[in-house]
Design a protein around this motif. Structure first.
Motif, mmCIF file in Angstrom:
data_model
loop_
_atom_site.group_PDB
_atom_site.id
_atom_site.type_symbol
_atom_site.label_atom_id
_atom_site.label_comp_id
_atom_site.label_asym_id
_atom_site.label_seq_id
_atom_site.Cartn_x
_atom_site.Cartn_y
_atom_site.Cartn_z
ATOM 1 N N GLY A 114 0.803 -1.214 0.000
ATOM 2 C CA GLY A 114 0.000 0.000 0.000
ATOM 3 C C GLY A 114 0.839 1.268 0.000
ATOM 4 O O GLY A 114 1.995 1.282 -0.442
ATOM 5 N N SER A 115 0.266 2.346 0.510
ATOM 6 C CA SER A 115 0.947 3.641 0.566
ATOM 7 C C SER A 115 0.645 4.305 1.901
ATOM 8 O O SER A 115 -0.391 4.053 2.525
ATOM 9 N N VAL A 116 1.546 5.173 2.332
ATOM 10 C CA VAL A 116 1.374 5.862 3.606
ATOM 11 C C VAL A 116 0.285 6.917 3.454
ATOM 12 O O VAL A 116 0.355 7.775 2.573
ATOM 13 N N ALA A 117 -0.730 6.856 4.321
ATOM 14 C CA ALA A 117 -1.826 7.818 4.283
ATOM 15 C C ALA A 117 -1.730 8.840 5.405
ATOM 16 O O ALA A 117 -2.064 10.011 5.215
ATOM 17 N N THR A 129 3.968 5.050 17.999
ATOM 18 C CA THR A 129 3.588 5.864 16.846
ATOM 19 C C THR A 129 2.798 4.991 15.880
ATOM 20 O O THR A 129 3.119 3.816 15.673
ATOM 21 N N ARG A 130 1.754 5.575 15.289
ATOM 22 C CA ARG A 130 0.914 4.816 14.363
ATOM 23 C C ARG A 130 1.138 5.314 12.935
ATOM 24 O O ARG A 130 0.960 6.510 12.661
ATOM 25 N N VAL A 131 1.534 4.406 12.080
ATOM 26 C CA VAL A 131 1.721 4.701 10.664
ATOM 27 C C VAL A 131 0.570 4.024 9.915
ATOM 28 O O VAL A 131 0.458 2.791 9.907
ATOM 29 N N VAL A 132 -0.294 4.840 9.298
ATOM 30 C CA VAL A 132 -1.521 4.341 8.676
ATOM 31 C C VAL A 132 -1.287 4.161 7.183
ATOM 32 O O VAL A 132 -0.839 5.081 6.497
ATOM 33 N N LEU A 133 -1.604 2.959 6.683
ATOM 34 C CA LEU A 133 -1.386 2.627 5.275
ATOM 35 C C LEU A 133 -2.730 2.406 4.577
ATOM 36 O O LEU A 133 -3.630 1.760 5.127
ATOM 37 N N ASP A 134 -2.853 2.946 3.370
ATOM 38 C CA ASP A 134 -3.965 2.600 2.492
ATOM 39 C C ASP A 134 -3.565 1.358 1.709
ATOM 40 O O ASP A 134 -2.624 1.393 0.905
ATOM 41 N N VAL A 135 -4.264 0.271 1.950
ATOM 42 C CA VAL A 135 -3.946 -0.999 1.307
ATOM 43 C C VAL A 135 -5.153 -1.447 0.499
ATOM 44 O O VAL A 135 -6.244 -1.628 1.066
ATOM 45 N N ARG A 144 -4.596 -0.286 7.213
ATOM 46 C CA ARG A 144 -3.645 -1.060 8.019
ATOM 47 C C ARG A 144 -2.803 -0.083 8.825
ATOM 48 O O ARG A 144 -2.175 0.818 8.271
ATOM 49 N N THR A 145 -2.816 -0.253 10.125
ATOM 50 C CA THR A 145 -2.055 0.615 11.003
ATOM 51 C C THR A 145 -0.874 -0.155 11.569
ATOM 52 O O THR A 145 -1.047 -1.225 12.165
ATOM 53 N N VAL A 146 0.314 0.398 11.361
ATOM 54 C CA VAL A 146 1.556 -0.209 11.853
ATOM 55 C C VAL A 146 1.990 0.560 13.096
ATOM 56 O O VAL A 146 2.049 1.791 13.092
ATOM 57 N N TYR A 147 2.300 -0.155 14.153
ATOM 58 C CA TYR A 147 2.648 0.455 15.435
ATOM 59 C C TYR A 147 4.164 0.364 15.638
ATOM 60 O O TYR A 147 4.729 -0.740 15.633
ATOM 61 N N VAL A 148 4.789 1.517 15.830
ATOM 62 C CA VAL A 148 6.250 1.603 15.887
ATOM 63 C C VAL A 148 6.679 2.183 17.230
ATOM 64 O O VAL A 148 6.117 3.187 17.698
ATOM 65 N N ASP A 149 7.672 1.550 17.847
ATOM 66 C CA ASP A 149 8.268 2.084 19.072
ATOM 67 C C ASP A 149 9.055 3.347 18.707
ATOM 68 O O ASP A 149 10.015 3.276 17.937
ATOM 69 N N PRO A 150 8.668 4.514 19.231
ATOM 70 C CA PRO A 150 9.349 5.752 18.821
ATOM 71 C C PRO A 150 10.778 5.867 19.333
ATOM 72 O O PRO A 150 11.548 6.701 18.827
ATOM 73 N N THR A 160 -5.659 -4.191 11.338
ATOM 74 C CA THR A 160 -6.602 -3.612 10.385
ATOM 75 C C THR A 160 -7.563 -2.727 11.168
ATOM 76 O O THR A 160 -8.310 -3.214 12.017
ATOM 77 N N THR A 161 -7.539 -1.437 10.910
ATOM 78 C CA THR A 161 -8.303 -0.477 11.700
ATOM 79 C C THR A 161 -9.387 0.181 10.852
ATOM 80 O O THR A 161 -9.325 0.184 9.620
ATOM 81 N N TRP A 162 -10.361 0.762 11.540
ATOM 82 C CA TRP A 162 -11.475 1.471 10.887
ATOM 83 C C TRP A 162 -11.568 2.836 11.530
ATOM 84 O O TRP A 162 -11.930 2.958 12.688
ATOM 85 N N TRP A 163 -11.217 3.879 10.774
ATOM 86 C CA TRP A 163 -11.169 5.235 11.308
ATOM 87 C C TRP A 163 -10.342 5.302 12.587
ATOM 88 O O TRP A 163 -10.684 5.996 13.546
ATOM 89 N N GLY A 164 -9.258 4.540 12.597
ATOM 90 C CA GLY A 164 -8.356 4.552 13.743
ATOM 91 C C GLY A 164 -8.715 3.590 14.848
ATOM 92 O O GLY A 164 -7.936 3.418 15.787
ATOM 93 N N SER A 165 -9.866 2.954 14.789
ATOM 94 C CA SER A 165 -10.301 2.045 15.850
ATOM 95 C C SER A 165 -9.710 0.662 15.653
ATOM 96 O O SER A 165 -9.591 0.178 14.515
ATOM 97 N N THR A 166 -9.374 0.013 16.752
ATOM 98 C CA THR A 166 -8.843 -1.346 16.694
ATOM 99 C C THR A 166 -9.922 -2.317 16.222
ATOM 100 O O THR A 166 -11.124 -1.992 16.236
ATOM 101 N N PRO A 167 -9.543 -3.540 15.840
ATOM 102 C CA PRO A 167 -10.565 -4.512 15.416
ATOM 103 C C PRO A 167 -11.618 -4.788 16.490
ATOM 104 O O PRO A 167 -12.802 -4.925 16.169
ATOM 105 N N LEU A 168 -11.207 -4.852 17.764
ATOM 106 C CA LEU A 168 -12.171 -5.117 18.831
ATOM 107 C C LEU A 168 -13.151 -3.957 18.982
ATOM 108 O O LEU A 168 -14.380 -4.164 19.070
#
Length: 517
Positions: A114-117, A129-135, A144-150, A160-168
């Motif tokens: 995908g690409s960084v959104a 830190t959350r890096v959000v990808l359009d896939v 798709r949100t990738v979580y990185v230790d800053p 896989t997130t929806w408007w930033g919300s976790t799957p749960l």
């Protein structure tokens, strides 16, 4: 004598010889009121009792589901912290976070799809830190949100997130909104929100009328512990309901603002009043063409590259929309963030990358905890300057109220206190509903020849006791409310048609069973 008195005895009312009639006392939910001093007032009260009874009995199942799913949703911050602890939190808090550009590079090394959104910098010392990808292929506004230790640049996981919300949280949100039935399922939550204020309002009027003879506020706010049987149940039902009134009316109103049908009317009203939240203008200004050698140096643009602004390094903003230019555009993250901070955007923010040529970076505050911070700025990638701004202070009043109301409805506005309040409202609503059904059961007739599982319903035809002007005004107001709240109008019409059909069937049976003189 009330209407119920000739239909069956209450289990807590023993048979006694006839006594002089006592002063009438109006009753609460699921029970008919006795005749008041005024015939007009009596007709209105009996109609209100009938409406409250049937609305409570028929809509209560929808309210139970909404309360249970809403109660589960209020716990999502804590559930997310337990289920997604590895993704949301760092293993060890450091002292010097790495530049955002390096964190994005680390995320892309593990997740090149995908690409960084967007990028959301860590909003607390122990958060990632959350890096959000359009896939492509995720669908339904999911990313798709990738979580990185800053501090280390280590990728802690991806969801896989929806408007930033976790799957749960997404699953519980869908359960509360539509029972995972899509658009059709959203009607259930709108039925609950549309009728909640009707049930609550009717219950308040009936309970206050019942208790007004006591002339004590305590009798309205606290249950009568000396009462027994149905009256004791009613005391708990009415007094606890009074404590819930403001909260339930608030949930009804805020739930309707983002419902499918009534929400569309609310949005149209905001359009008519020009009360929508201001939109951030992310269109980049096109610099004037250079007239000749005497023109001053600086960013230039030519007709063949409109919107492709040349940067100091010789690349154009359009490069940000290509795979080749992604590394270059993400390299500007730290400068964009610094510009936003200098422009007054403190606290948690979301940085959205330009999606196409001629579009600026956008940085938005995401703090929905009171006092909220929801301002936005658009930043030119060519020179790092702010080109437009939408401040929270400039929001129209109705737009502010809508934003704050939704945040409170979701349990975000006041943090843990907000969650506790919502959970208390849901538990209280469930108790009031249970007490309402219990009263219905306690009114059941117990005589051997007239046994029934529940008590009789209020008598039909109560509207005939209303004066014609009141009836006309009531019909007009009901039609107006039904237009503004379509689901309420449709369900009320369906009930009326069913009620008429039942009445016709009963009259037909009575005529058929009558013996000729």
């Amino acid at each position: 004598m009330t209407t119920f008195d000739h239909l069956g005895l209450s289990p807590d009312e023993p048979v006694t010889p006839p006594a002089p009639p006592a002063p009438p006392v109006p009753v609460s939910v699921a029970v008919l009121a006795p005749a008041p001093a005024s015939a007009d007032a009596g007709g209105a009260r009996r109609l209100l009792v009938r409406l409250h009874f049937y609305a409570g009995v028929l809509v209560a199942p929808f309210l139970v589901v909404a309360a249970l799913t809403g109660l589960a949703y209020t716990l999502t911050p804590q559930l997310d912290g337990l289920v997604y602890a590895d993704e949301l939190h760092v293993e060890r808090v450091g002292t010097n976070p790495r530049p955002l550009a390096e964190q994005v590079v680390a995320a892309r090394a593990v997740h090149p799809e995908g690409s960084v959104a967007a990028v959301l910098p860590a909003d607390a010392a122990d958060r990632t830190t959350r890096v959000v990808l359009d896939v492509p292929g995720l669908g339904d506004d999911k990313q798709r949100t990738v979580y990185v230790d800053p501090y280390t640049g280590q990728v802690r996981g991806a969801l896989t997130t929806w408007w930033g919300s976790t799957p749960l949280t997404t699953w519980l949100d869908d359960l509360h909104r539509n029972l995972h039935l899509g658009t059709l399922g959203r009607n259930y939550s709108e039925v609950a929100a549309s009728w909640l204020w009707v049930v609550v309002g009717g219950g308040v009027v009936l309970w206050v009328l019942r208790r007004r003879s006591a002339r004590r506020l305590r009798r309205v706010l606290l249950p009568d512990l000396a009462a027994r049987g149905r009256r004791r149940t009613m005391a708990w039902h009415g007094s606890i309901g009074i404590w819930l009134v403001l909260g339930l009316l608030f949930l009804s109103a805020t739930g309707l603002t983002w419902s499918r049908n009534a929400g569309a009317h609310f949005s149209s009203a905001l359009d008519a009043l020009h009360a929508h939240a201001p939109e951030l203008d992310t269109t980049l200004p096109v610099p004037a063409s250079s007239p000749g050698p005497a023109s001053s140096p600086g960013p230039v643009a030519d007709p063949q590259h409109a919107g492709h602004v040349m940067t100091d390094s010789g690349t154009t903003a359009a490069d940000s929309t290509t795979d080749h230019g992604e590394a270059g555009i993400t390299g500007q993250l730290d400068r964009v963030l610094a510009t936003a901070r200098a422009g007054g955007l403190d606290g948690p923010v979301e940085i959205d990358l330009p999606a196409e040529p001629g579009v600026a970076w956008s940085v938005a505050q995401t703090d929905k905890l009171w006092p909220v911070r929801l301002s936005q700025v658009a930043i030119d990638p060519a020179d790092g300057l702010i080109v437009s701004q939408a401040d929270w202070a400039d929001y129209p009043l109705l737009a502010k109220l809508a934003k704050l109301g939704i945040a409170a409805h979701m349990g975000l506005l006041f943090g843990l206190a907000n969650q506790v309040l919502l959970a208390s409202l849901m538990v209280g609503l469930l108790c009031v509903i249970i007490w309402g059904y219990r009263m219905w059961w306690q009114r059941r007739p117990l005589r051997d020849d007239r046994r029934a599982p529940v008590g009789p319903a209020p008598a039909r035809g109560t509207w005939r006791g209303l004066p014609r002007p009141v009836l006309v005004v009531g019909v007009v107001l009901t039609a107006a409310v039904g237009w503004a709240l379509p689901v309420l109008g449709v369900t009320l019409l369906a009930f009326l048609m069913f009620d008429v059909a039942v009445g016709v069937v009963r009259r037909t049976r009575q005529r058929g069973g009558a013996t000729p003189a």
